[in-house]
Design a protein around this motif. Structure first.
Motif, PDB file in Angstrom:
ATOM      1  N   SER A 167       0.824  -1.212   0.000  1.00  0.00           N
ATOM      2  CA  SER A 167       0.000   0.000   0.000  1.00  0.00           C
ATOM      3  C   SER A 167       0.856   1.259   0.000  1.00  0.00           C
ATOM      4  CB  SER A 167      -0.930   0.006   1.214  1.00  0.00           C
ATOM      5  OG  SER A 167      -0.176  -0.032   2.417  1.00  0.00           O
ATOM      6  N   GLN A 168       2.180   1.114   0.230  1.00  0.00           N
ATOM      7  CA  GLN A 168       3.097   2.251   0.195  1.00  0.00           C
ATOM      8  C   GLN A 168       3.500   2.629  -1.232  1.00  0.00           C
ATOM      9  OE1 GLN A 168       3.770   3.896   3.079  1.00  0.00           O
ATOM     10  NE2 GLN A 168       2.309   2.418   3.911  1.00  0.00           N
ATOM     11  N   HIS A 169       3.192   1.771  -2.196  1.00  0.00           N
ATOM     12  CA  HIS A 169       3.519   2.077  -3.593  1.00  0.00           C
ATOM     13  C   HIS A 169       2.780   3.350  -3.994  1.00  0.00           C
ATOM     14  CE1 HIS A 169       3.732   1.798  -7.957  1.00  0.00           C
ATOM     15  NE2 HIS A 169       4.618   0.826  -7.835  1.00  0.00           N
ATOM     16  N   PRO A 170       3.454   4.303  -4.638  1.00  0.00           N
ATOM     17  CA  PRO A 170       2.820   5.605  -4.940  1.00  0.00           C
ATOM     18  C   PRO A 170       1.576   5.507  -5.816  1.00  0.00           C
ATOM     19  CG  PRO A 170       4.943   5.371  -6.064  1.00  0.00           C
ATOM     20  CD  PRO A 170       4.871   4.269  -5.057  1.00  0.00           C
ATOM     21  N   ALA A 171       1.453   4.437  -6.610  1.00  0.00           N
ATOM     22  CA  ALA A 171       0.279   4.299  -7.480  1.00  0.00           C
ATOM     23  C   ALA A 171      -0.715   3.281  -6.948  1.00  0.00           C
ATOM     24  CB  ALA A 171       0.723   3.901  -8.884  1.00  0.00           C
ATOM     25  N   TYR A 172      -0.528   2.831  -5.710  1.00  0.00           N
ATOM     26  CA  TYR A 172      -1.346   1.740  -5.159  1.00  0.00           C
ATOM     27  C   TYR A 172      -2.838   2.063  -5.215  1.00  0.00           C
ATOM     28  CZ  TYR A 172      -3.246  -1.593  -1.764  1.00  0.00           C
ATOM     29  OH  TYR A 172      -3.990  -2.567  -1.150  1.00  0.00           O
ATOM     30  N   SER A 173      -3.238   3.204  -4.696  1.00  0.00           N
ATOM     31  CA  SER A 173      -4.664   3.517  -4.595  1.00  0.00           C
ATOM     32  C   SER A 173      -5.315   3.653  -5.969  1.00  0.00           C
ATOM     33  CB  SER A 173      -4.877   4.797  -3.781  1.00  0.00           C
ATOM     34  OG  SER A 173      -4.217   5.891  -4.389  1.00  0.00           O
ATOM     35  N   LYS A 174      -4.591   4.235  -6.932  1.00  0.00           N
ATOM     36  CA  LYS A 174      -5.154   4.417  -8.259  1.00  0.00           C
ATOM     37  C   LYS A 174      -5.316   3.087  -8.980  1.00  0.00           C
ATOM     38  CE  LYS A 174      -3.545   9.151  -8.951  1.00  0.00           C
ATOM     39  NZ  LYS A 174      -2.783  10.080  -9.807  1.00  0.00           N
ATOM     40  N   VAL A 175      -4.304   2.222  -8.873  1.00  0.00           N
ATOM     41  CA  VAL A 175      -4.384   0.930  -9.543  1.00  0.00           C
ATOM     42  C   VAL A 175      -5.421   0.044  -8.854  1.00  0.00           C
ATOM     43  CG1 VAL A 175      -3.102  -1.160 -10.153  1.00  0.00           C
ATOM     44  CG2 VAL A 175      -2.023   1.074 -10.399  1.00  0.00           C
ATOM     45  N   LEU A 176      -5.471   0.086  -7.528  1.00  0.00           N
ATOM     46  CA  LEU A 176      -6.468  -0.700  -6.803  1.00  0.00           C
ATOM     47  C   LEU A 176      -7.877  -0.296  -7.207  1.00  0.00           C
ATOM     48  CD1 LEU A 176      -7.255  -2.745  -4.643  1.00  0.00           C
ATOM     49  CD2 LEU A 176      -7.020  -0.922  -2.930  1.00  0.00           C
ATOM     50  N   SER A 177      -8.121   0.998  -7.323  1.00  0.00           N
ATOM     51  CA  SER A 177      -9.427   1.482  -7.751  1.00  0.00           C
ATOM     52  C   SER A 177      -9.769   0.976  -9.143  1.00  0.00           C
ATOM     53  CB  SER A 177      -9.451   3.017  -7.711  1.00  0.00           C
ATOM     54  OG  SER A 177     -10.664   3.520  -8.204  1.00  0.00           O
ATOM     55  N   LEU A 178      -8.759   0.952 -10.028  1.00  0.00           N
ATOM     56  CA  LEU A 178      -8.960   0.462 -11.389  1.00  0.00           C
ATOM     57  C   LEU A 178      -9.315  -1.024 -11.384  1.00  0.00           C
ATOM     58  CD1 LEU A 178      -8.743   0.981 -14.463  1.00  0.00           C
ATOM     59  CD2 LEU A 178      -6.318   0.364 -14.279  1.00  0.00           C
ATOM     60  N   LEU A 179      -8.618  -1.816 -10.585  1.00  0.00           N
ATOM     61  CA  LEU A 179      -8.890  -3.256 -10.523  1.00  0.00           C
ATOM     62  C   LEU A 179     -10.295  -3.533  -9.999  1.00  0.00           C
ATOM     63  CD1 LEU A 179      -5.495  -4.696  -9.196  1.00  0.00           C
ATOM     64  CD2 LEU A 179      -6.202  -4.183 -11.538  1.00  0.00           C
ATOM     65  N   ARG A 180     -10.693  -2.801  -8.997  1.00  0.00           N
ATOM     66  CA  ARG A 180     -12.046  -2.991  -8.460  1.00  0.00           C
ATOM     67  C   ARG A 180     -13.112  -2.594  -9.476  1.00  0.00           C
ATOM     68  NH1 ARG A 180     -10.794  -0.710  -2.343  1.00  0.00           N
ATOM     69  NH2 ARG A 180     -10.201  -2.726  -1.443  1.00  0.00           N
ATOM     70  N   LYS A 181     -12.841  -1.554 -10.223  1.00  0.00           N
ATOM     71  CA  LYS A 181     -13.788  -1.108 -11.244  1.00  0.00           C
ATOM     72  C   LYS A 181     -13.997  -2.189 -12.302  1.00  0.00           C
ATOM     73  CE  LYS A 181     -14.509   2.609 -14.627  1.00  0.00           C
ATOM     74  NZ  LYS A 181     -13.933   3.864 -15.197  1.00  0.00           N
ATOM     75  N   TRP A 182     -12.931  -2.945 -12.596  1.00  0.00           N
ATOM     76  CA  TRP A 182     -13.006  -3.999 -13.610  1.00  0.00           C
ATOM     77  C   TRP A 182     -13.329  -5.370 -13.008  1.00  0.00           C
ATOM     78  CZ3 TRP A 182     -12.357  -4.154 -19.009  1.00  0.00           C
ATOM     79  CH2 TRP A 182     -12.221  -2.901 -19.610  1.00  0.00           C
TER      80      TRP A 182
END
Length: 251
Positions: A167-182
């Motif tokens: 979760s410390q990865h700088p793009a974690y929240s954006k990529v996680l949101s994308l995965l959930r959307k798909w």
């Protein structure tokens, strides 16, 4: 201090989707590169005028707060090219030390996909005043540096497995949101693994977001993934127009 903008290696798919992922960096005098979030806004006054104008425009597209990772539409990309005409600040994300050259006023491999009309309009540059209570950039709250493993993409044309390592990865929240959307499903045994096992959705997801994962997520694609998806070819939309005295034919 210099502005750096990293773009996908291929623009054709991005243009068709009207979504161009971009990564923003600031290169300091010592050659180190930082995300703009880690730099006190007062320091941006040291940028050359064109780069400062572009950074201001980018900040407006981010609701006033500049972000390292953006997804630009064609209109925004056109405006950016106008503001930065002739400025050596664009690089491919897969080779971030290789400059994308300007040739006859056009950015090689980019401008041909973007319709740029007219000359760059004059644009006011917001004056950034230093606050007296801030003496140096070092006093700004430090954003933790991420030195962990990258986001990893494994799979084929039938399935995808994406590993979000931390979760410390700088793009974690954006990529996680994308995965959930798909509708990716989280693995019950390995909580960092996310699966998509619908063949039709896999191809749609890759067509829409593979470049996003490369640029924004800085993801690593496994050798097996590259081998299993090597048969996929990107469709390129091409049009031509013929103008006569009476009409215009578009093919």
């Amino acid at each position: 201090m210099k502005l750096r903008i990293l773009l996908p290696p291929s623009m054709s798919g991005c243009v068709q989707r009207n979504a161009i992922p971009a990564k923003i960096e600031i290169e300091k005098e010592d050659g180190s590169r930082l995300p703009p979030e880690k730099i006190n806004p007062s320091a941006f006054a040291a940028l050359p005028d064109q780069e400062r104008s572009a950074l201001f425009a980018l900040s407006q597209w981010c609701d006033g707060c500049i972000s390292s990772f953006l997804q630009l539409d064609l209109g925004q990309m056109e405006e950016l090219l106008k503001l930065l005409t002739g400025v050596s600040c664009f690089f491919p994300v897969n080779d971030p030390n290789e400059l994308i050259e300007w040739k006859d006023g056009k950015l090689d491999g980019v401008s041909s996909f973007i319709r740029v009309t007219g000359s760059p309009p004059p644009r006011p540059v917001r004056e950034i005043k230093e606050k007296p209570e801030v003496d140096s950039i070092a006093e700004r709250e430090e954003i933790p540096r991420y030195d962990g493993p990258p986001i990893e993409v494994e799979g084929s044309t039938e399935y995808l497995r994406i590993i979000l390592p931390s979760s410390q990865h700088p793009a974690y929240s954006k990529v996680l949101s994308l995965l959930r959307k798909w509708n990716f499903l989280r693995d019950r045994s390995h909580r960092h693994w996310w699966w998509l096992r619908d063949a039709s959705k896999v191809l749609d997801f890759l067509a829409s977001h593979q470049e996003y994962l490369e640029v924004v997520g800085e993801a690593v694609f496994t050798e097996n993934f590259k081998k299993q998806t090597s048969s996929i070819q990107k469709a390129v939309l091409r049009t031509s127009a013929i103008e006569t005295a009476e009409s215009i034919e578009v093919e």
